[in-house]
Design a protein around this motif. Structure first.
Motif, short mmCIF file in Angstrom:
data_model
loop_
_atom_site.label_atom_id
_atom_site.label_comp_id
_atom_site.label_asym_id
_atom_site.label_seq_id
_atom_site.Cartn_x
_atom_site.Cartn_y
_atom_site.Cartn_z
N ILE A 1 -31.27 8.53 -41.83
CA ILE A 1 -29.84 8.88 -41.76
C ILE A 1 -29.73 10.27 -41.17
CG2 ILE A 1 -27.78 9.40 -43.13
CD1 ILE A 1 -28.68 7.38 -45.20
N ALA B 1 -24.63 3.39 -44.21
CA ALA B 1 -25.74 4.28 -43.86
C ALA B 1 -26.91 4.08 -44.83
CB ALA B 1 -25.28 5.73 -43.89
N VAL C 1 -24.01 9.41 -39.38
CA VAL C 1 -22.91 9.30 -40.33
C VAL C 1 -22.25 10.66 -40.50
CG1 VAL C 1 -24.30 9.73 -42.41
CG2 VAL C 1 -22.33 8.25 -42.57
#
Ligand code: ATP
Length: 362
Positions: free
Chosen positions: A204, A197, A35
């Motif tokens: 993550i 996410a 992300v």
């Protein structure tokens, strides 16, 4: 199923270095979400893993085998794109089975895998339709089905939900999660949406300008952000940042405001952490949900309300404070009106202090 390793991976386009030596591991069966903001390099990383982009330097390994020079089709991965990339002239059944047909798989096996994927994704009734006869969500399910049929070692998703409306995105997100819980295939998923996410990931990886800013569980990145960048990126509305100072004996932190400083006592845990930083100017980070109406208790922060946004389940109250504005998430029944002061308490066990220059957590 397989583990995946990125080892000092670099990538340049022409003169511009885009990926600056990235290393991280993905365990067998893990769901990892890459992300970060637009342009941070997440799609490039995924495309290097997929074999769609050459690896500039470093190594990527799947299941212990370095794949730098392995052709995309021989990496045993299946990718789902934002654009679905379905064959318009083929039925759902043919779209699902096409990759196995290309590999000259036994027709009986193809039939079995297609029926199995269709059952998992609730596509049984749609097998005879063409892509143009499907909704966006159904098309995305076919794209996922095509990946499942291949029974790959690793699933790759590149912003698969971006073309769907908000309601469908939530539904498909839940389907992807259920799919992973069922198949437990190693998955790498790229998104710029921090909610995706948080909800999907086992781990993550937050990227910033071609570097890893932080990698950890959703709990790690949400509750223990290493920097203002991560703290501001993960969470919606975003974490509030306001200027402050750790007290001379580190028992409190004061928030600077034109009306006078607001002094917050620190918990024992925070006092121990900030002991070496007594008297230091900091940026204090407080998440919107760590405010609460003071009610009968003595308020810790009083500020004038600018805007009230009722969301139904709770209410966002925007306040003028410090150098700017802060947002508090309060219960819907909280009395709050523009132009009026509101008295709040703060969960001081949850606040974060950052270095104003490096923006790293203290
Ligand atoms: P987005 O969310 O906008 O898709 P991203 O994080 O996935 O962003 P990438 O697509 O990986 O970002 O791109 C990273 C950087 O590399 C960007 O600055 C982009 O402009 C650049 N870039 C990507 N592909 C190429 C290319 N083929 N040639 C030149 N530059 C490229």
């Amino acid at each position: 199923m397989a583990a995946v390793t990125f080892n000092k991976v670099e990538k340049s386009f022409g003169k511009f270095k885009i990926i600056h030596g990235i290393s991280f591991d993905i365990a067998d069966g893990e769901f990892v979400v890459l992300v970060g903001p637009s342009g941070c390099g997440k799609s490039t990383l995924l495309r290097m893993l997929a074999g769609l982009e050459e690896i500039g330097a470093g190594e990527i390994a799947i299941d212990g085998r370095v794949v730098n020079d392995v052709d995309s089709k021989d990496r045993d991965i299946a990718m789902v794109f934002q654009s679905y990339a379905l064959y318009p002239h083929m039925t759902v059944r043919d779209n699902l089975g096409f990759s196995l047909k290309l590999r000259k798989a036994d027709p009986a096996l193809i039939g079995e895998r297609v029926v199995n994927a269709a059952r998992i994704l609730n596509l049984d009734a749609l097998l005879g339709r063409f892509p143009r006869e499907l909704s966006g969500g159904q098309r995305q399910r076919v794209a996922m089905g095509r990946a499942i049929v291949r029974d790959p070692k690793v699933f790759l998703f590149d912003e698969p939900l971006s073309n769907l409306d908000a309601k469908l995105r939530v539904a498909m997100r839940a389907e992807i999660k259920a799919l992973h819980q069922r198949l437990k295939t190693t998955t790498v998923y790229v998104t710029h949406d921090q909610v995706e996410a948080m909800t999907l990931a086992d781990k993550i990886v937050v990227l910033r300008a071609g570097h890893i800013e932080q990698a950890g569980t959703p709990d790690d990145v949400y509750n223990h952000p290493v920097s203002m960048f991560v703290a501001g990126f993960i969470g919606s509305p975003t974490m509030n940042f306001t200027r402050g100072r750790i007290g001379e004996d580190a028992s409190s932190v004061s928030l600077h405001d034109r009306q006078g400083d607001t002094v917050l006592p620190l918990t024992a845990e925070r006092q121990a952490r900030y002991a070496a930083h007594a008297g230091r100017e900091v940026v204090v980070g407080i998440r919107p949900e760590h405010f609460a109406p003071a009610g009968a208790e003595p308020p810790q922060l009083t500020a004038v309300v600018d805007v009230v946004e009722p969301l139904g389940s709770d209410t966002l109250v925007f306040l003028t404070f410090g150098d700017g504005e802060i947002v508090a998430r309060v219960p819907p029944a909280t009395p709050a009106a523009p132009g009026q002061p509101i008295a709040l308490r703060i969960d001081v066990g949850q606040l974060h202090c950052f270095d104003p220059v490096t923006e790293r957590v203290i």
